[in-house]
Each structure stands twice: as C-alpha cells, then as structure tokens.
Design a protein around this motif. Structure first.
Motif, PDB file in Angstrom:
ATOM      1  N   ILE A 187       0.847  -1.195   0.000  1.00 47.52           N
ATOM      2  CA  ILE A 187       0.000   0.000   0.000  1.00 47.52           C
ATOM      3  C   ILE A 187       0.884   1.248   0.000  1.00 47.52           C
ATOM      4  N   TRP A 188       1.649   1.442   1.078  1.00 45.98           N
ATOM      5  CA  TRP A 188       2.611   2.541   1.180  1.00 45.98           C
ATOM      6  C   TRP A 188       3.996   1.964   1.455  1.00 45.98           C
ATOM      7  N   PRO A 189       4.636   1.357   0.478  1.00 43.75           N
ATOM      8  CA  PRO A 189       5.975   0.797   0.725  1.00 43.75           C
ATOM      9  C   PRO A 189       6.974   1.911   0.993  1.00 43.75           C
ATOM     10  N   ARG A 190       7.881   1.674   1.932  1.00 42.64           N
ATOM     11  CA  ARG A 190       8.791   2.739   2.328  1.00 42.64           C
ATOM     12  C   ARG A 190      10.269   2.368   2.198  1.00 42.64           C
ATOM     13  N   SER A 191      10.663   1.159   2.580  1.00 41.89           N
ATOM     14  CA  SER A 191      12.082   0.837   2.602  1.00 41.89           C
ATOM     15  C   SER A 191      12.287  -0.636   2.293  1.00 41.89           C
ATOM     16  N   LEU A 192      13.540  -1.011   2.002  1.00 43.05           N
ATOM     17  CA  LEU A 192      13.875  -2.410   1.771  1.00 43.05           C
ATOM     18  C   LEU A 192      15.331  -2.665   2.121  1.00 43.05           C
ATOM     19  N   ASP A 193      15.633  -3.933   2.411  1.00 42.88           N
ATOM     20  CA  ASP A 193      17.002  -4.373   2.626  1.00 42.88           C
ATOM     21  C   ASP A 193      17.079  -5.863   2.330  1.00 42.88           C
ATOM     22  N   LEU A 194      18.305  -6.382   2.244  1.00 41.41           N
ATOM     23  CA  LEU A 194      18.553  -7.783   1.927  1.00 41.41           C
ATOM     24  C   LEU A 194      19.203  -8.479   3.112  1.00 41.41           C
ATOM     25  N   ASP A 195      18.798  -9.733   3.372  1.00 38.99           N
ATOM     26  CA  ASP A 195      19.509 -10.518   4.375  1.00 38.99           C
ATOM     27  C   ASP A 195      20.714 -11.185   3.727  1.00 38.99           C
ATOM     28  N   HIS A 196      21.427 -12.004   4.506  1.00 38.50           N
ATOM     29  CA  HIS A 196      22.664 -12.602   3.999  1.00 38.50           C
ATOM     30  C   HIS A 196      22.420 -13.595   2.863  1.00 38.50           C
ATOM     31  N   ASP A 197      21.194 -14.080   2.716  1.00 33.90           N
ATOM     32  CA  ASP A 197      20.849 -14.983   1.623  1.00 33.90           C
ATOM     33  C   ASP A 197      20.295 -14.252   0.411  1.00 33.90           C
ATOM     34  N   GLY A 198      20.253 -12.935   0.476  1.00 35.20           N
ATOM     35  CA  GLY A 198      19.752 -12.151  -0.649  1.00 35.20           C
ATOM     36  C   GLY A 198      18.246 -12.009  -0.691  1.00 35.20           C
ATOM     37  N   ARG A 199      17.543 -12.448   0.347  1.00 36.34           N
ATOM     38  CA  ARG A 199      16.098 -12.265   0.371  1.00 36.34           C
ATOM     39  C   ARG A 199      15.776 -10.794   0.594  1.00 36.34           C
ATOM     40  N   VAL A 200      14.679 -10.335  -0.007  1.00 37.19           N
ATOM     41  CA  VAL A 200      14.302  -8.924  -0.011  1.00 37.19           C
ATOM     42  C   VAL A 200      13.220  -8.688   1.041  1.00 37.19           C
ATOM     43  N   PHE A 201      13.501  -7.811   1.999  1.00 38.23           N
ATOM     44  CA  PHE A 201      12.562  -7.443   3.051  1.00 38.23           C
ATOM     45  C   PHE A 201      12.059  -6.030   2.771  1.00 38.23           C
ATOM     46  N   VAL A 202      10.739  -5.840   2.824  1.00 35.86           N
ATOM     47  CA  VAL A 202      10.124  -4.566   2.442  1.00 35.86           C
ATOM     48  C   VAL A 202       9.184  -4.100   3.539  1.00 35.86           C
ATOM     49  N   SER A 203       9.321  -2.845   3.968  1.00 28.56           N
ATOM     50  CA  SER A 203       8.411  -2.283   4.969  1.00 28.56           C
ATOM     51  C   SER A 203       7.240  -1.585   4.274  1.00 28.56           C
ATOM     52  N   ASP A 204       6.060  -1.723   4.876  1.00 28.02           N
ATOM     53  CA  ASP A 204       4.852  -1.060   4.384  1.00 28.02           C
ATOM     54  C   ASP A 204       4.261  -0.286   5.555  1.00 28.02           C
ATOM     55  N   GLU A 205       4.347   1.051   5.486  1.00 30.77           N
ATOM     56  CA  GLU A 205       3.945   1.841   6.638  1.00 30.77           C
ATOM     57  C   GLU A 205       2.430   1.993   6.773  1.00 30.77           C
ATOM     58  N   TYR A 206       1.672   1.528   5.798  1.00 32.37           N
ATOM     59  CA  TYR A 206       0.213   1.517   5.929  1.00 32.37           C
ATOM     60  C   TYR A 206      -0.261   0.244   6.616  1.00 32.37           C
ATOM     61  N   SER A 207       0.205  -0.885   6.147  1.00 32.14           N
ATOM     62  CA  SER A 207      -0.245  -2.164   6.709  1.00 32.14           C
ATOM     63  C   SER A 207       0.578  -2.579   7.922  1.00 32.14           C
ATOM     64  N   ASN A 208       1.639  -1.820   8.243  1.00 31.47           N
ATOM     65  CA  ASN A 208       2.489  -2.098   9.403  1.00 31.47           C
ATOM     66  C   ASN A 208       3.019  -3.530   9.390  1.00 31.47           C
ATOM     67  N   ARG A 209       3.565  -3.905   8.242  1.00 28.86           N
ATOM     68  CA  ARG A 209       4.128  -5.240   8.125  1.00 28.86           C
ATOM     69  C   ARG A 209       5.393  -5.229   7.288  1.00 28.86           C
ATOM     70  N   ILE A 210       6.142  -6.293   7.429  1.00 27.22           N
ATOM     71  CA  ILE A 210       7.354  -6.518   6.663  1.00 27.22           C
ATOM     72  C   ILE A 210       7.111  -7.717   5.760  1.00 27.22           C
ATOM     73  N   SER A 211       7.220  -7.526   4.444  1.00 24.07           N
ATOM     74  CA  SER A 211       7.036  -8.607   3.476  1.00 24.07           C
ATOM     75  C   SER A 211       8.391  -9.113   3.012  1.00 24.07           C
ATOM     76  N   GLN A 226      30.772  -2.434  12.623  1.00 23.75           N
ATOM     77  CA  GLN A 226      30.842  -2.643  14.065  1.00 23.75           C
ATOM     78  C   GLN A 226      29.459  -2.854  14.675  1.00 23.75           C
ATOM     79  N   ASP A 227      28.451  -2.919  13.824  1.00 24.96           N
ATOM     80  CA  ASP A 227      27.044  -3.024  14.239  1.00 24.96           C
ATOM     81  C   ASP A 227      26.542  -1.765  14.944  1.00 24.96           C
ATOM     82  N   ASP A 228      27.258  -0.642  14.802  1.00 27.24           N
ATOM     83  CA  ASP A 228      26.719   0.625  15.275  1.00 27.24           C
ATOM     84  C   ASP A 228      25.622   1.092  14.326  1.00 27.24           C
ATOM     85  N   ASN A 273      24.617 -10.280  12.501  1.00 33.57           N
ATOM     86  CA  ASN A 273      24.015 -11.548  12.914  1.00 33.57           C
ATOM     87  C   ASN A 273      22.745 -11.873  12.134  1.00 33.57           C
ATOM     88  N   ASP A 274      22.477 -11.101  11.088  1.00 34.29           N
ATOM     89  CA  ASP A 274      21.314 -11.282  10.221  1.00 34.29           C
ATOM     90  C   ASP A 274      19.998 -11.045  10.956  1.00 34.29           C
TER      91      ASP A 274
END
Length: 332
Positions: free
Chosen positions: A79-103, A183-185, A136-137
């Motif tokens: 609905i309102w996608p805002r950001s994304l990042d990849l884990d160590h396996d290359g999977r794509v994580f996406v935040s949706d600030e309308y539905s308040n979920r991570i796909s 350094q995980d900062d 640590n993923d």
C-alpha cells in the motif's frame, strides 16, 4: 568531468539511471534502494494512490532485469511501501507503513511470507520505515510513528528496541532511514529533529551529525544515511535537496547538489522516439534538472561509489570517490 573537492576528498560525477515510468523500465516516486549480489540493484517505487508500487531489478549500467510487487493488501503487494534491505541470503525485506508489516521475497521476487502487528507495544509497529540487517542477520526496523527502532529475527520475533519521542540527545522524532556499519553501530536519520544520530547496538548515543556552531552541515528532514570504507557519513538532506557529508566524528566536510546534466540512457531513448517531449519541457518553467530534487536514499558500494536516489526526479545519480588525489582539471 564534474568534480567536487573538499578536505582532500574528490567526488567525480559518473552518470545517472532512471526516468519516470508507471511500470517497467523506470521508477515512480522511488523511496529506497539496496545493492545486491552480482551488481544487481533493487529500487522500491511507491507510486501514487493505487498505481506504481513495485520493486525494480536493475544494474548500475542501466540494464532493466524485471520487477515484482504491485498495489494491494494481499500477500506480495504493497500500500505505502517505504524501505527495503537484503539478508545474507539475498532475500528482499520490504516495509509497508500503511499495513504495518514486513514482506519477504526471494532474490527474484517470489513472495515468501510477511510479519508485523499494529500497535505501540513491544514488538508492534506503527509506520515502519527504514530497514537494515546487522552482522548476525537480525533486522532493525525504524518504527517511525512510535519514534523508536526495534530489532527482530528475520521471521519477526521481537528481540529488543530503544528510543522515545523527543528532541533531547538520544530521543527521536519520526525517524526515517537507517544504516548499520561493520561494528554493528546504528545510524538513524532523525527526520523530525533535523539530525542523524549514531548509537551502539544497545542504544547508547555515540555521535550526532547536525549543524555545527558555525552554521555549516545543517539538515532539514534527513531521510537516508550511509557510511563508506573510510568512515565518512553521507546523509540525504531531503528538505534542502542535497547530500551532506561528514567525517566519522561528525565534522562537516562538504555537500553534493547533483550533476546530472546529461539524461540517463533510458530517458535519451524516450526523447529520441518522442522529440516533442523535449520541446514541451523547454517551454515549462522548471528548476535545473541536473540538481537533486528530494534525495531520499543513499548507498555506498564496495568501490566507494556513492549512489543517490531522487524521489522527485525518479532517478539515481552515481559518484566516484577518488582516494589518491592528484591535481585534476575541474569543471565546477
């Protein structure tokens, strides 16, 4: 060659990628991007209303490799996608600030699962924004409307969090982007407080990046942050249409304001096929198109290329950072 020189650092503009497009080759109000394996780049478009929400797969040579996602509340949609990042396996994580979920999607874009609960309690989300994985993923989520950041496992189990609303040191006001260094900062673009704050993994404030006592380095609604191999910090100064650069201790270095005086290959192909398009743009009262307009996200690759995403101009601008500075002929 368009070059910016400051404090012994040289930033050479390289090229730009992108154009406006409701679907396919191009972006529409892009919000974030992430650098993947084998040169792939994932660009998240937010679109408007019920059109344009998607993730584009490209590379930095302007090759379009497909897209996935679309508008909607069903699995694999936004609905309102805002950001994304990849884990160590290359999977794509996406935040949706309308539905308040991570796909979560596999590297090619097949939907896998989602998680997230609406609320202000521990482990709940209200307007999730920036995403970043630590060593640590585990995934850190900027919980923007709750004015905090929270850490989860990749399947959504809450681990810890910190932050509260306010303008004092360590407090946050509608934070937006996030970056985690080797350094995980944790660097947080504290949008409402016009600053970036750097925290330890346990939430201890380490450094602030903001306007100095002499008035340089000011920010207006910072949206994204990244750090290069030398520890220099890049901040997309969304409200001032520039990228501010600081050293590791928070001292201001210089700013980039955009240099895209030539259209991207995608745009040039469109102009060649539609010559009336460039005539219409010349008649319009527009700001210089080479400048940044609403820079929203920044990343630095393994070669210390600085890549800046512009939401308003639907493109990426790429700079090379030259470490071994010899006298250059400058075209400023």
């Amino acid at each position: 060659m368009l070059t910016t020189v400051a404090a012994g650092r040289v930033y050479d503009y390289s090229h730009c990628i992108g154009m406006y497009s409701q679907s396919g080759q191009g972006f529409w109000t892009p919000q974030d991007f992430v650098l993947g394996k084998n040169g792939r780049v994932y660009v998240l478009s937010r679109g408007v209303e019920q059109l344009g929400q998607r993730i584009s797969k490209i590379d930095l040579e302007s090759e379009f490799q497909g897209q996935f996602g679309s508008f909607g509340g069903e699995d694999g949609r936004f609905i309102w996608p805002r950001s994304l990042d990849l884990d160590h396996d290359g999977r794509v994580f996406v935040s949706d600030e309308y539905s308040n979920r991570i796909s979560v999607f596999d590297p090619e874009g097949a939907f896998r699962y989602h998680w997230g609960r609406t609320g202000s309690g521990e482990g709940e989300l209200n307007g999730p924004s920036g995403l970043a994985f630590d060593s640590n993923d585990n995934i850190w989520v900027v919980d923007s409307m709750n004015h905090r950041v929270q850490r989860f496992s990749s399947t959504g189990e809450f681990q810890l969090g910190f932050g509260e609303q306010g303008a004092n040191e360590g407090q946050l006001e509608m934070p937006w982007g996030i970056f985690i260094d080797c350094q995980d900062d944790i660097y947080i673009a504290d949008w409402g407080n016009n600053r970036v704050q750097k925290f330890s993994p346990t939430g201890e404030l380490l450094v602030k990046f903001e306007e100095s006592s002499t008035g340089v380095g000011s920010l207006k609604g910072p949206s994204g942050v990244a750090v290069d191999s030398d520890g220099d910090v890049y901040v997309t100064d969304w409200g001032n249409h520039r990228v501010q650069i600081y050293d590791t201790d928070g001292q201001y270095i210089t700013a980039l304001v955009g240099d895209a005086q030539q259209p991207s290959p995608w745009t040039q192909t469109y102009i060649d096929a539609n010559p009336e398009y460039i005539k219409a743009r010349r008649r319009a009262d527009m700001e210089p198109e080479w400048r940044f307009r609403r820079p929203v996200a920044v990343n630095v690759d393994a070669d210390d290329r600085i890549i800046v995403l512009e939401s308003y101009r639907h493109r990426l601008q790429i700079y090379n950072k030259l470490k071994d500075y010899v006298e250059h002929s400058l075209n400023l």
